[in-house]
Design an enzyme around this catalytic site. Structure first.
Site, PDB file in Angstrom:
ATOM      1  N   GLY A  86      11.915 -20.794 -17.463  1.00 11.63           N
ATOM      2  CA  GLY A  86      11.859 -19.840 -18.577  1.00 11.63           C
ATOM      3  C   GLY A  86      10.472 -19.223 -18.626  1.00 11.63           C
ATOM      4  O   GLY A  86       9.784 -19.145 -17.608  1.00 11.63           O
ATOM      5  N   ILE A 131       7.619 -20.298 -19.932  1.00 16.14           N
ATOM      6  CA  ILE A 131       6.523 -21.198 -19.552  1.00 16.14           C
ATOM      7  C   ILE A 131       6.635 -21.563 -18.067  1.00 16.14           C
ATOM      8  O   ILE A 131       5.648 -21.546 -17.335  1.00 16.14           O
ATOM      9  CB  ILE A 131       6.507 -22.445 -20.456  1.00 16.14           C
ATOM     10  N   ARG A 178      20.129 -23.471 -15.191  1.00 14.40           N
ATOM     11  CA  ARG A 178      21.576 -23.246 -15.301  1.00 14.40           C
ATOM     12  C   ARG A 178      22.093 -22.321 -14.213  1.00 14.40           C
ATOM     13  O   ARG A 178      23.153 -22.522 -13.664  1.00 14.40           O
ATOM     14  CB  ARG A 178      21.911 -22.676 -16.678  1.00 14.40           C
ATOM     15  N   ILE A 234       5.135 -31.183 -19.280  1.00  8.53           N
ATOM     16  CA  ILE A 234       4.441 -30.497 -20.390  1.00  8.53           C
ATOM     17  C   ILE A 234       5.469 -30.068 -21.437  1.00  8.53           C
ATOM     18  O   ILE A 234       5.159 -29.295 -22.336  1.00  8.53           O
ATOM     19  CB  ILE A 234       3.647 -29.254 -19.908  1.00  8.53           C
ATOM     20  N   ARG A 254       8.868 -32.030 -23.158  1.00  8.38           N
ATOM     21  CA  ARG A 254       9.129 -33.029 -24.194  1.00  8.38           C
ATOM     22  C   ARG A 254       9.280 -34.390 -23.524  1.00  8.38           C
ATOM     23  O   ARG A 254       9.942 -34.501 -22.466  1.00  8.38           O
ATOM     24  CB  ARG A 254      10.432 -32.709 -24.934  1.00  8.38           C
ATOM     25  N   ASP A 313       1.686 -34.640 -20.552  1.00  6.77           N
ATOM     26  CA  ASP A 313       1.086 -34.160 -21.804  1.00  6.77           C
ATOM     27  C   ASP A 313       1.966 -34.544 -22.989  1.00  6.77           C
ATOM     28  O   ASP A 313       1.588 -34.323 -24.135  1.00  6.77           O
ATOM     29  CB  ASP A 313       0.921 -32.630 -21.743  1.00  6.77           C
ATOM     30  N   GLU A 327       5.650 -40.043 -29.412  1.00  9.98           N
ATOM     31  CA  GLU A 327       4.285 -39.605 -29.772  1.00  9.98           C
ATOM     32  C   GLU A 327       3.967 -39.941 -31.225  1.00  9.98           C
ATOM     33  O   GLU A 327       4.856 -39.834 -32.069  1.00  9.98           O
ATOM     34  CB  GLU A 327       4.157 -38.095 -29.555  1.00  9.98           C
ATOM     35  N   HIS A 340      -0.844 -34.476 -25.821  1.00  8.72           N
ATOM     36  CA  HIS A 340      -0.065 -33.293 -26.227  1.00  8.72           C
ATOM     37  C   HIS A 340      -0.984 -32.126 -26.640  1.00  8.72           C
ATOM     38  O   HIS A 340      -0.998 -31.718 -27.799  1.00  8.72           O
ATOM     39  CB  HIS A 340       0.909 -33.654 -27.363  1.00  8.72           C
TER      40      HIS A 340
HETATM   41  C1  8YV Z   1       2.542 -28.254 -30.454  1.00  4.41           C
HETATM   42  C2  8YV Z   1       4.748 -27.951 -29.141  1.00  4.41           C
HETATM   43  O1  8YV Z   1       2.039 -29.504 -30.148  1.00  4.41           O
HETATM   44  O2  8YV Z   1       5.193 -25.654 -29.268  1.00  4.41           O
HETATM   45  C3  8YV Z   1       5.653 -26.784 -29.204  1.00  4.41           C
HETATM   46  O3  8YV Z   1       6.882 -26.985 -29.166  1.00  4.41           O
HETATM   47  O4  8YV Z   1       5.159 -29.039 -28.943  1.00  4.41           O
HETATM   48  C4  8YV Z   1       3.265 -27.743 -29.270  1.00  4.41           C
HETATM   49  O5  8YV Z   1       2.884 -26.450 -29.105  1.00  4.41           O
HETATM   50  C5  8YV Z   1       3.107 -28.334 -31.795  1.00  4.41           C
HETATM   51  O6  8YV Z   1       4.161 -27.517 -32.075  1.00  4.41           O
HETATM   52  C6  8YV Z   1       1.992 -28.113 -32.808  1.00  4.41           C
HETATM   53  O7  8YV Z   1       2.438 -28.353 -34.041  1.00  4.41           O
END
Ligand code: 8YV
Length: 298
Positions: free
Chosen positions: A139, A141, A161, A215, A217, A241, A246, A264
């Site tokens: 996607g 990122i 997909r 990076i 989840r 990350d 967490e 993170h």
């Molecule tokens: C942040 C994230 O740690 O964008 C996300 O989904 O996991 C990270 O950018 C988080 O949202 C900051 O609150």
């Protein structure tokens, strides 16, 4: 002036501007018509049901895997997130993890600080050029990661997909991607659909010269299987990350010398968090003004 519920503390550069127009509450209150939560925060359906005036959930993050979207749709509750503004920073951290793991940079830094350099040379590491980065989820990122790693001389493969109209190798299965990759990079959304996508079989396919980078989840990776793979040399290294629980990182993972562990920090820059905050504010303002949302999820 609306009542906005923030179940967990959020930065002052987000709460201060909100407080100048709205009432913020840390405890659920029946008057709350908006909810603001960090990315990945698990919003329980029971919380939603306990807020009869709730109209909108604004996620301070791109990942809305913690929000029960179907439940929100059923109840006519809008959901927004903060895509795009964090793409480059998160891709930078993925690239940093590729460099840190391949060149053993965290260990090299510790080596220098421990004054070990005069006694011995730091062991040789591994080059990036000619290697393959396999991206799970190409996607926004994932594409930004591909762009950066191409510049480092890596070939790009991906699994998702469906194939996209791009000059990268498409692998129709995750196992095929893992077998093809030197670096298997997780850039897909979290949530039930991708839970434990990366398990023992995928790690075996990545193999003893392979590195896992995450990076996205922590939920996407079976952390127990990953720890086992790191301990037994089933894979060479991991750069993480994000973690399953967490901010807690299992002691066994902390003990793995072949893992680089970051707290993170993908989007954790002043510039990006400020832009994310502004997007939350702008989405809420648009909603309360009856205007179209800037970045609606539903
Ligand atoms: C942040 C994230 O740690 O964008 C996300 O989904 O996991 C990270 O950018 C988080 O949202 C900051 O609150």
């Amino acid at each position: 002036m609306a009542v906005i519920h923030l179940p967990v503390p959020l930065p002052a550069f987000l709460t201060a501007p909100l407080r100048s127009h709205h009432t913020l509450t840390e405890v659920p209150c029946p008057d709350a018509c908006a909810l603001v939560v960090p990315g990945g925060y698990a919003v329980q359906p029971a919380l939603i049901d306990s807020l009869p005036q709730l109209q909108i959930i604004s996620v301070f993050g791109v990942g809305y895997d913690g929000v029960p979207i179907a439940h929100c749709r059923d109840k006519g509750i809008r959901v927004t997130n903060t895509p795009d503004v964090l793409t480059e920073d998160v891709a930078d951290i993925a690239t940093a993890l590729v460099l840190m793991t391949s060149r053993c940079l965290a260990a090299a830094e510790r080596f220098t600080r421990a004054s070990s350099w005069p006694q011995a040379a730091f062991p040789l590491a591994h080059a990036l050029r000619g290697k393959t980065a396999g991206i799970v989820g190409l996607g926004r990122i994932g594409k930004a990661i591909a762009h950066r790693l191409s510049a480092h001389g890596l070939k790009i493969a991906y699994h998702g997909r469906q194939p996209q109209d791009l000059p990268h190798q498409y692998c129709s299965s995750l196992i095929e991607l893992a077998e093809t990759s030197d670096f298997l990079i997780i850039a897909c959304p979290g949530g039930p659909e991708t839970r434990h996508l990366i398990q023992a079989e995928v790690l075996r396919a990545l193999g003893p010269t392979g590195t896992l980078i995450n990076i996205a989840r922590g939920s996407v990776v079976d952390e127990t299987a990953l720890i086992e793979a790191l301990k037994t040399g089933t894979i060479r290294a991991a750069g993480l990350d994000v973690f399953a629980n967490e901010p807690h990182v299992p002691a066994e993972l902390l003990a793995c010398e072949n893992a680089v562990l970051l707290p993170h920090v993908g989007s954790a820059t002043h510039e990006t968090r400020q832009a994310m905050a502004q997007l939350v504010i702008d989405n809420l303002s648009a909603h309360f003004a009856g205007q179209p949302l800037l970045t609606p999820v539903c």
